[in-house]
Write a protein that holds these residues in place. Sequence first.
Motif, short mmCIF file in Angstrom:
data_model
loop_
_atom_site.label_atom_id
_atom_site.label_comp_id
_atom_site.label_asym_id
_atom_site.label_seq_id
_atom_site.Cartn_x
_atom_site.Cartn_y
_atom_site.Cartn_z
N ALA A 46 -39.69 -5.61 -1.59
CA ALA A 46 -38.97 -5.14 -0.41
C ALA A 46 -38.51 -6.31 0.47
O ALA A 46 -37.58 -6.16 1.26
N ASN A 47 -39.17 -7.46 0.32
CA ASN A 47 -38.80 -8.64 1.12
C ASN A 47 -37.74 -9.49 0.45
O ASN A 47 -37.33 -10.52 1.00
N TYR A 48 -37.29 -9.09 -0.74
CA TYR A 48 -36.34 -9.93 -1.48
C TYR A 48 -35.14 -9.08 -1.89
O TYR A 48 -35.27 -8.13 -2.66
N THR A 49 -33.99 -9.41 -1.35
CA THR A 49 -32.79 -8.62 -1.52
C THR A 49 -31.79 -9.34 -2.41
O THR A 49 -31.83 -10.57 -2.56
N LYS A 50 -30.87 -8.57 -2.98
CA LYS A 50 -29.77 -9.17 -3.75
C LYS A 50 -28.61 -9.57 -2.87
O LYS A 50 -27.71 -10.29 -3.31
N ASP A 51 -28.61 -9.11 -1.61
CA ASP A 51 -27.51 -9.44 -0.69
C ASP A 51 -27.40 -10.95 -0.51
O ASP A 51 -28.39 -11.63 -0.23
N GLY A 52 -26.19 -11.46 -0.66
CA GLY A 52 -25.95 -12.88 -0.43
C GLY A 52 -26.49 -13.80 -1.50
O GLY A 52 -26.61 -15.02 -1.29
N THR A 53 -26.80 -13.28 -2.69
CA THR A 53 -27.28 -14.10 -3.79
C THR A 53 -26.12 -14.45 -4.73
O THR A 53 -25.05 -13.83 -4.67
N PRO A 54 -26.31 -15.44 -5.61
CA PRO A 54 -25.26 -15.70 -6.61
C PRO A 54 -24.93 -14.48 -7.45
O PRO A 54 -23.76 -14.26 -7.79
N ASP A 55 -25.95 -13.66 -7.79
CA ASP A 55 -25.68 -12.42 -8.53
C ASP A 55 -24.68 -11.56 -7.77
O ASP A 55 -23.71 -11.03 -8.32
N ASP A 56 -24.95 -11.41 -6.47
CA ASP A 56 -24.10 -10.58 -5.61
C ASP A 56 -22.70 -11.18 -5.51
O ASP A 56 -21.69 -10.48 -5.62
N PRO A 297 -29.95 -12.04 -22.42
CA PRO A 297 -28.58 -11.82 -21.93
C PRO A 297 -28.42 -12.17 -20.45
O PRO A 297 -27.41 -12.75 -20.06
N VAL A 298 -29.41 -11.80 -19.64
CA VAL A 298 -29.42 -12.21 -18.22
C VAL A 298 -30.39 -13.37 -18.11
O VAL A 298 -31.60 -13.20 -18.20
N TRP A 299 -29.85 -14.57 -17.91
CA TRP A 299 -30.67 -15.78 -17.98
C TRP A 299 -31.20 -16.24 -16.63
O TRP A 299 -32.10 -17.08 -16.56
N LEU A 300 -30.68 -15.66 -15.53
CA LEU A 300 -31.13 -16.03 -14.19
C LEU A 300 -31.10 -14.80 -13.29
O LEU A 300 -30.11 -14.07 -13.27
N ILE A 301 -32.18 -14.60 -12.54
CA ILE A 301 -32.29 -13.50 -11.58
C ILE A 301 -32.47 -14.12 -10.20
O ILE A 301 -33.36 -14.97 -10.02
N SER A 302 -31.66 -13.72 -9.25
CA SER A 302 -31.75 -14.33 -7.92
C SER A 302 -31.99 -13.28 -6.85
O SER A 302 -31.48 -12.16 -6.93
N ARG A 303 -32.77 -13.66 -5.84
CA ARG A 303 -33.04 -12.83 -4.68
C ARG A 303 -33.01 -13.73 -3.43
O ARG A 303 -33.16 -14.94 -3.52
#
Length: 422
Positions: A46-56, A297-303
């Motif tokens: 809950a403290n780690y969002t996808k908003d503003g990440t490279p993924d986003d 397939p997904v090599w990096l996950i960002s939060r």
Amino acid sequence: MRDAPLDFVTAMAAYGDVTRHDADGGPVYMLNRPDLARYVLKENGANYTKDGTPDDDMLRPLLGNGLLTSSGKEWAAQRKMCAPAFRPSEVEKFDEVITGAAGNLARRWAETPYGQPVRVDHDLTALTLTVIVRAMLGTDIGGIGDGFGRAVDAVNRFIGHYVPNDDPDPADTSVRFAGFHRARGFLDQVTRLIIAARRAGGGDGHDLLTSMLASGHHMSDTDLRDQVLTIIMAGHETTAKALTWTLYLLDRHPEMARDAYAEVDDVLGDRTPVAADLPRLVACRQAIQEAMRLYPPVWLISRRSVEDDVIGGYDVPAGTLVCVSPWVLHRDPRYWQDADAYRPDRFAPERVALHLSHQYLPFGGGPRVCVGQHFAMAEATLVLAVILRRLRLELVEGFPVETEALVTLRPKHGMMMIPRSR
């Protein structure tokens, strides 16, 4: 990180379980241990969002506010709406769609003139695109399939290079940006036509679009467009790449391929597989699982952290970018014996039971784990069984196989292989 991302994240991991580097004016924390990945993706997710990440940043220009890019209560509502369509019992209804498309591809490959190579990665992308559109949206894109596939490829290549070069060539940047807009416009047009046709015709089909339209949730055409395009993109690209790397690795490791061939012969004989065969297609499934370990397939996950936190004894200020690399975790010799070797038997049930939580992340982890993971594995296993029943694929001698870490982990030069009749 821009020039050789896989080398960079691997080199960073050598410094420890938590590392920091600065990029684009801010700190980036890399977490290189399964329990730390679990903490960020699940325990304190809950403290780690996808908003503003490279993924986003990469995905939002194309997908809008769909399931991959939304957050918080909005994401939870979207997930609740989409999840029923991906239950195993629902997925198994589409086995004929999957095996029909795979049979057509295997037949076409078998009819290729002797010794002539095929572009395996492109053909598998077209196959998985056809399957996801037909199964999830109840629509056959038929004649526009090639154009749709080219548009998807153009968009992926652009958003995979969303960070500009230090000194970009304005002409090149302008050309690529224009190409992205053309491709996105084409995908928008097709997606909106599918939605409009379904709204006009109603329908009682058993597919995700029908479920969304009948869910009782008020959804604008833009909301539907975002979800439909998210499902199309996420539902075909990763599966195609997993199958591409699987066929490559089976060719490079004939002793492992023999197990898969023997299984297909024993389970299927001369018939086409069905969903009921999935529990017995163990070697095929494990061949794919191990390929996704070596080439996730997904090599990096960002939060991005919402509030201050502490990870592994290190202070993590609010707003910090925190990343987990399945590429690193999947090749860490502390958790995988002979980590760089291709050994599908790692995924025998008794060995999987010994895996640490979040040691293996081909579909991500925590509550945001891929909603379509069961569909992806069922599809990939059935497609592989159909292909191996008739053919073996042989890498063109001297063909360069090099990884390219864009949105997904793909072969940089494609994958040229020669179909051989078994």
